[in-house]
Design a protein around this motif. Structure first.
Motif, short mmCIF file in Angstrom:
data_model
loop_
_atom_site.label_atom_id
_atom_site.label_comp_id
_atom_site.label_asym_id
_atom_site.label_seq_id
_atom_site.Cartn_x
_atom_site.Cartn_y
_atom_site.Cartn_z
N GLN A 202 46.38 58.54 -1.70
CA GLN A 202 46.60 57.44 -2.63
C GLN A 202 47.33 56.34 -1.88
O GLN A 202 48.41 56.56 -1.33
N ASN A 203 46.71 55.18 -1.85
CA ASN A 203 47.27 54.04 -1.13
C ASN A 203 47.37 52.84 -2.06
O ASN A 203 46.49 51.99 -2.07
N PRO A 204 48.46 52.75 -2.86
CA PRO A 204 48.62 51.56 -3.69
C PRO A 204 48.91 50.34 -2.82
O PRO A 204 49.68 50.43 -1.87
N GLU A 205 48.23 49.25 -3.12
CA GLU A 205 48.43 48.03 -2.33
C GLU A 205 48.04 46.81 -3.16
O GLU A 205 47.05 46.84 -3.89
N LEU A 206 48.83 45.76 -3.04
CA LEU A 206 48.56 44.50 -3.72
C LEU A 206 48.44 43.37 -2.71
O LEU A 206 49.12 43.37 -1.69
N MET A 207 47.59 42.40 -3.03
CA MET A 207 47.58 41.14 -2.29
C MET A 207 47.92 40.05 -3.31
O MET A 207 47.26 39.96 -4.35
N ILE A 208 48.93 39.27 -3.02
CA ILE A 208 49.37 38.22 -3.93
C ILE A 208 49.14 36.87 -3.27
O ILE A 208 49.58 36.64 -2.14
N THR A 209 48.43 35.99 -3.98
CA THR A 209 48.15 34.65 -3.47
C THR A 209 48.81 33.63 -4.39
O THR A 209 48.61 33.67 -5.60
N LYS A 210 49.59 32.74 -3.83
CA LYS A 210 50.30 31.71 -4.59
C LYS A 210 49.77 30.35 -4.17
O LYS A 210 49.79 30.02 -2.99
N THR A 211 49.26 29.59 -5.15
CA THR A 211 48.67 28.29 -4.85
C THR A 211 49.29 27.22 -5.74
O THR A 211 49.26 27.34 -6.97
N ALA A 212 49.82 26.17 -5.12
CA ALA A 212 50.40 25.05 -5.87
C ALA A 212 49.30 24.08 -6.27
O ALA A 212 48.37 23.83 -5.50
N ASN B 271 43.56 51.86 -3.41
CA ASN B 271 42.50 52.75 -3.85
C ASN B 271 42.84 53.51 -5.13
O ASN B 271 42.28 54.57 -5.40
N GLN B 272 43.78 52.98 -5.91
CA GLN B 272 44.13 53.61 -7.17
C GLN B 272 44.50 52.55 -8.20
O GLN B 272 44.94 51.46 -7.87
N THR B 273 44.29 52.88 -9.47
CA THR B 273 44.64 51.99 -10.57
C THR B 273 46.16 51.87 -10.66
O THR B 273 46.88 52.85 -10.48
N LEU B 274 46.65 50.65 -10.95
CA LEU B 274 48.09 50.40 -11.07
C LEU B 274 48.44 50.04 -12.50
O LEU B 274 47.66 49.38 -13.19
N THR B 275 49.59 50.49 -12.94
CA THR B 275 50.05 50.23 -14.31
C THR B 275 51.42 49.59 -14.29
O THR B 275 52.11 49.57 -13.28
N ASN B 276 51.82 49.06 -15.44
CA ASN B 276 53.14 48.43 -15.62
C ASN B 276 53.39 47.32 -14.60
O ASN B 276 54.44 47.26 -13.97
N ILE B 277 52.42 46.44 -14.45
CA ILE B 277 52.52 45.33 -13.50
C ILE B 277 53.54 44.31 -13.99
O ILE B 277 53.48 43.85 -15.13
N THR B 278 54.48 43.96 -13.12
CA THR B 278 55.47 42.92 -13.41
C THR B 278 55.47 41.95 -12.23
O THR B 278 55.62 42.37 -11.08
N VAL B 279 55.28 40.68 -12.53
CA VAL B 279 55.25 39.66 -11.48
C VAL B 279 56.56 38.87 -11.54
O VAL B 279 56.95 38.39 -12.60
N THR B 280 57.22 38.74 -10.40
CA THR B 280 58.44 37.95 -10.30
C THR B 280 58.33 37.02 -9.10
O THR B 280 57.56 37.27 -8.18
N ASP B 281 59.10 35.95 -9.13
CA ASP B 281 59.18 35.02 -8.01
C ASP B 281 60.56 34.39 -8.08
O ASP B 281 60.89 33.71 -9.06
N PRO B 282 61.40 34.59 -7.06
CA PRO B 282 62.75 34.04 -7.12
C PRO B 282 62.79 32.51 -7.14
O PRO B 282 63.80 31.93 -7.51
N ASN B 283 61.68 31.85 -6.78
CA ASN B 283 61.64 30.40 -6.79
C ASN B 283 61.08 29.81 -8.08
O ASN B 283 61.11 28.60 -8.27
N ALA B 284 60.55 30.65 -8.95
CA ALA B 284 59.99 30.17 -10.21
C ALA B 284 61.12 29.86 -11.19
O ALA B 284 62.16 30.52 -11.20
N ASP B 285 60.91 28.83 -12.01
CA ASP B 285 61.87 28.53 -13.06
C ASP B 285 61.95 29.74 -13.99
O ASP B 285 60.92 30.38 -14.29
N PRO B 286 63.15 30.07 -14.47
CA PRO B 286 63.29 31.24 -15.35
C PRO B 286 62.35 31.16 -16.55
O PRO B 286 62.24 30.13 -17.22
N GLY B 287 61.64 32.25 -16.79
CA GLY B 287 60.73 32.33 -17.94
C GLY B 287 59.41 31.61 -17.77
O GLY B 287 58.59 31.60 -18.68
#
Length: 94
Positions: A10-20, A43-59
């Motif tokens: 089991q190899n959980p892996e994410l690729m995150i792309t941020k575009t302005a 190669n496995q389904t992921l659950t309870n996804i939470t996205v954070t970014d320390p540079n994003a305005d709160p909320g």
């Protein structure tokens, strides 16, 4: 007939792309709007996804929804399946 046990890696892996959306800002107080794409490249389904970014305005990080589920959730089950890409929007105030 014979049974066999085969271990599966089991190899959980994410690729995150941020575009302005903005190509430049002029002064303090300007807002940069951006999109975050979260793709399950493992190669496995992921659950309870939470996205954070320390540079994003709160909320400001919000999923892009359709029918109550992320637009990238092809089977609308709330699980980030292999090769699915979920979309989020966010803002950053300069």
């Amino acid at each position: 007939n014979d049974d066999a046990d085969v271990p599966v890696d089991q190899n959980p892996e994410l690729m995150i792309t941020k575009t302005a959306q903005e190509t430049s800002v002029d002064e303090a107080g300007d807002v940069i709007h951006y999109t975050l794409l979260v793709e399950n490249t493992g190669n496995q389904t992921l659950t309870n996804i939470t996205v954070t970014d320390p540079n994003a305005d709160p909320g400001s990080i919000q999923p892009v929804l359709s029918g109550g589920f992320n637009v990238g959730d092809s089977d609308a089950d709330g699980k980030l399946d292999v090769d699915e890409t979920w979309s989020y929007t966010a803002e950053h105030t300069v």
